[in-house]
Design a protein around this motif. Sequence first.
Motif, mmCIF file in Angstrom:
data_model
loop_
_atom_site.group_PDB
_atom_site.id
_atom_site.type_symbol
_atom_site.label_atom_id
_atom_site.label_comp_id
_atom_site.label_asym_id
_atom_site.label_seq_id
_atom_site.Cartn_x
_atom_site.Cartn_y
_atom_site.Cartn_z
ATOM 1 N N VAL A 31 63.325 48.674 27.779
ATOM 2 C CA VAL A 31 64.734 49.033 27.597
ATOM 3 C C VAL A 31 64.861 50.443 27.036
ATOM 4 O O VAL A 31 64.201 50.800 26.050
ATOM 5 C CB VAL A 31 65.458 48.041 26.655
ATOM 6 C CG1 VAL A 31 66.905 48.477 26.424
ATOM 7 C CG2 VAL A 31 65.420 46.631 27.234
ATOM 8 N N THR A 32 65.724 51.231 27.672
ATOM 9 C CA THR A 32 66.111 52.552 27.150
ATOM 10 C C THR A 32 67.629 52.570 27.010
ATOM 11 O O THR A 32 68.345 52.244 27.967
ATOM 12 C CB THR A 32 65.682 53.686 28.093
ATOM 13 O OG1 THR A 32 64.270 53.615 28.304
ATOM 14 C CG2 THR A 32 66.035 55.040 27.506
ATOM 15 N N ILE A 33 68.099 52.942 25.838
ATOM 16 C CA ILE A 33 69.539 53.058 25.585
ATOM 17 C C ILE A 33 69.893 54.544 25.570
ATOM 18 O O ILE A 33 69.309 55.320 24.813
ATOM 19 C CB ILE A 33 69.926 52.410 24.239
ATOM 20 C CG1 ILE A 33 69.496 50.946 24.194
ATOM 21 C CG2 ILE A 33 71.439 52.532 23.999
ATOM 22 C CD1 ILE A 33 69.609 50.311 22.815
ATOM 23 N N LEU A 34 70.834 54.921 26.427
ATOM 24 C CA LEU A 34 71.313 56.306 26.476
ATOM 25 C C LEU A 34 72.686 56.374 25.836
ATOM 26 O O LEU A 34 73.629 55.732 26.302
ATOM 27 C CB LEU A 34 71.378 56.793 27.927
ATOM 28 C CG LEU A 34 70.079 56.735 28.735
ATOM 29 C CD1 LEU A 34 70.314 57.230 30.156
ATOM 30 C CD2 LEU A 34 68.965 57.534 28.056
ATOM 31 N N GLU A 35 72.799 57.140 24.778
ATOM 32 C CA GLU A 35 74.047 57.221 24.009
ATOM 33 C C GLU A 35 74.524 58.670 23.943
ATOM 34 O O GLU A 35 73.764 59.560 23.564
ATOM 35 C CB GLU A 35 73.836 56.651 22.600
ATOM 36 C CG GLU A 35 74.945 56.925 21.612
ATOM 37 C CD GLU A 35 76.321 56.472 22.097
ATOM 38 O OE1 GLU A 35 77.273 57.272 21.982
ATOM 39 O OE2 GLU A 35 76.448 55.330 22.592
ATOM 40 N N ALA A 36 75.778 58.898 24.308
ATOM 41 C CA ALA A 36 76.323 60.254 24.330
ATOM 42 C C ALA A 36 76.464 60.850 22.935
ATOM 43 O O ALA A 36 76.284 62.057 22.740
ATOM 44 C CB ALA A 36 77.679 60.253 25.031
ATOM 45 N N ARG A 37 76.812 60.020 21.966
ATOM 46 C CA ARG A 37 77.003 60.518 20.597
ATOM 47 C C ARG A 37 75.649 60.720 19.923
ATOM 48 O O ARG A 37 74.602 60.414 20.481
ATOM 49 C CB ARG A 37 77.823 59.509 19.786
ATOM 50 C CG ARG A 37 79.159 59.116 20.395
ATOM 51 C CD ARG A 37 79.791 58.012 19.531
ATOM 52 N NE ARG A 37 80.925 57.381 20.198
ATOM 53 C CZ ARG A 37 82.170 57.820 20.149
ATOM 54 N NH1 ARG A 37 82.428 58.918 19.468
ATOM 55 N NH2 ARG A 37 83.137 57.179 20.770
ATOM 56 N N GLU A 38 75.720 61.179 18.681
ATOM 57 C CA GLU A 38 74.511 61.312 17.852
ATOM 58 C C GLU A 38 74.410 60.143 16.876
ATOM 59 O O GLU A 38 73.765 60.248 15.835
ATOM 60 C CB GLU A 38 74.512 62.646 17.090
ATOM 61 C CG GLU A 38 74.469 63.861 17.988
ATOM 62 C CD GLU A 38 73.184 63.952 18.811
ATOM 63 O OE1 GLU A 38 72.131 63.456 18.339
ATOM 64 O OE2 GLU A 38 73.234 64.503 19.929
ATOM 65 N N ARG A 39 75.016 59.040 17.218
ATOM 66 C CA ARG A 39 74.985 57.843 16.367
ATOM 67 C C ARG A 39 75.216 56.614 17.244
ATOM 68 O O ARG A 39 75.722 56.718 18.365
ATOM 69 C CB ARG A 39 76.079 57.902 15.283
ATOM 70 C CG ARG A 39 77.490 57.956 15.867
ATOM 71 C CD ARG A 39 78.564 57.813 14.806
ATOM 72 N NE ARG A 39 79.915 57.885 15.391
ATOM 73 C CZ ARG A 39 80.560 56.882 15.954
ATOM 74 N NH1 ARG A 39 79.977 55.690 16.038
ATOM 75 N NH2 ARG A 39 81.779 57.046 16.450
ATOM 76 N N CYS A 40 74.877 55.458 16.723
ATOM 77 C CA CYS A 40 75.214 54.191 17.367
ATOM 78 C C CYS A 40 76.607 53.741 16.924
ATOM 79 O O CYS A 40 77.146 54.223 15.922
ATOM 80 C CB CYS A 40 74.198 53.114 16.988
ATOM 81 S SG CYS A 40 72.540 53.366 17.662
ATOM 82 N N GLY A 41 77.181 52.804 17.653
ATOM 83 C CA GLY A 41 78.422 52.176 17.197
ATOM 84 C C GLY A 41 79.609 52.390 18.105
ATOM 85 O O GLY A 41 80.497 51.541 18.171
ATOM 86 N N GLY A 42 79.699 53.558 18.764
ATOM 87 C CA GLY A 42 80.859 53.803 19.624
ATOM 88 C C GLY A 42 82.159 53.794 18.835
ATOM 89 O O GLY A 42 82.360 54.602 17.932
#
Length: 423
Positions: A31-42
């Motif tokens: 699994v790879t999670i790609l996140e636009a922000r510099e943090r988790c949570g949205g």
Amino acid sequence: MSDKPEHIIVVGAGAAGLMAAREVARAGRTVTILEARERCGGRIHSLPASEFGYPADGGAEFVHGEANVTRALLREAGLSLQEIEGTQWSFDGAKFSREDRHDPHEAELHSVLSALKDDLTLAEFLRRHFAGDKYARLRHSVERMVEGYDAADPARASTLALREEWMDGGRRVQARINGGYGALIEFLAAECRKDGAAIRFGCVVSGIEEKGGGVAVRCAGSDVHGCDRVILTVPLPLLRDIALPAAARAKAAAADDIGFGNVIKILLRFARPWWRERNQDLADMTFLLSDEAVPVWWTRYPDQRPVLTGWFGGPRTAELQSLDPQGLIDAGIESLAAIFGLSREDIARDLVAAAATNWAHDCFARGAYSWATPRTRAAQAMLARADGPVLLSGEALYRGRDMGTVEAALASGLETAEMILRG
């Protein structure tokens, strides 16, 4: 056939993405999670405890109703809930009164709702069944709840989807997580990493394409990540920005039949609880409703911290569209000044910390959460289909009672993971 484990890319490290990622990583997938922000949570966003005296929630804050998936996760994480207590108040422009949720026409409303077979918009429902001056208070109350609580547009919102909410008068249990939603996100992110999932920040996904029997996920800046399948968990407005394979693009078009509302949230920390000092009757105040520019406020009660949170939801948030965070803070102070008969200088004098977010201005959210139109259930069935290598997930796809909540996001992520694991 390759012995390599299936590689799943999850786009978005919000509640749905982290929940889906944890489940598929636990089952042995890469699994790879790609996140636009510099943090988790949205749209879950913890504010610094150093500023507010606790990890305040700048986004999602409350746990609504049964929330079985959320509560199970909290038990796993060793986190606890504090139920909301206290009294709800209203200010009518002249005086404070304890909010009387009972309307003389409430029984009639419930009767008409119970008999309703075919869906229609809220605005049309009120026109057909509750026109005229004698129902003016009822209409105002229902519209205020739908705009403020659901962040929905009465001209498009589904009456059947909102029916259960009205039938119990909005009296279901609400609670906060001790430590805030950020503590739950930290737990989920740690669980993902423990099971081998990689979380990559600053990855703004611009396109997904089927390529050579697999999938290529393109990010702004030309990075390309190969995988077998993708779970796409971005907020609905962002689907339009991502180039998708033809089949997924046709599915995503159904998102236009799901409402997506905005919220403005303002947090003000004061040196002392001046509202309680000014009016002892407000000692146990939780919510305060008015018709001011920022119409809803709440306290931390039974927690005694001197923090007031302002809330403005729905299409009327466009009235404050031009304001930056400081402008929103000023609007909040002016609303409190009008409610309590004080000058804005009097209120600002005790201000220790402040934060404000118009979620429509957040480029990776463009609003707060979804709500149902009469065509939403059909759209959700289309969006949630497991055909092809691109699956969609998130609070907008949840077909249960509490669409638009963190519970909805977690439950949707869990359901999507189960679809992947079934094959």
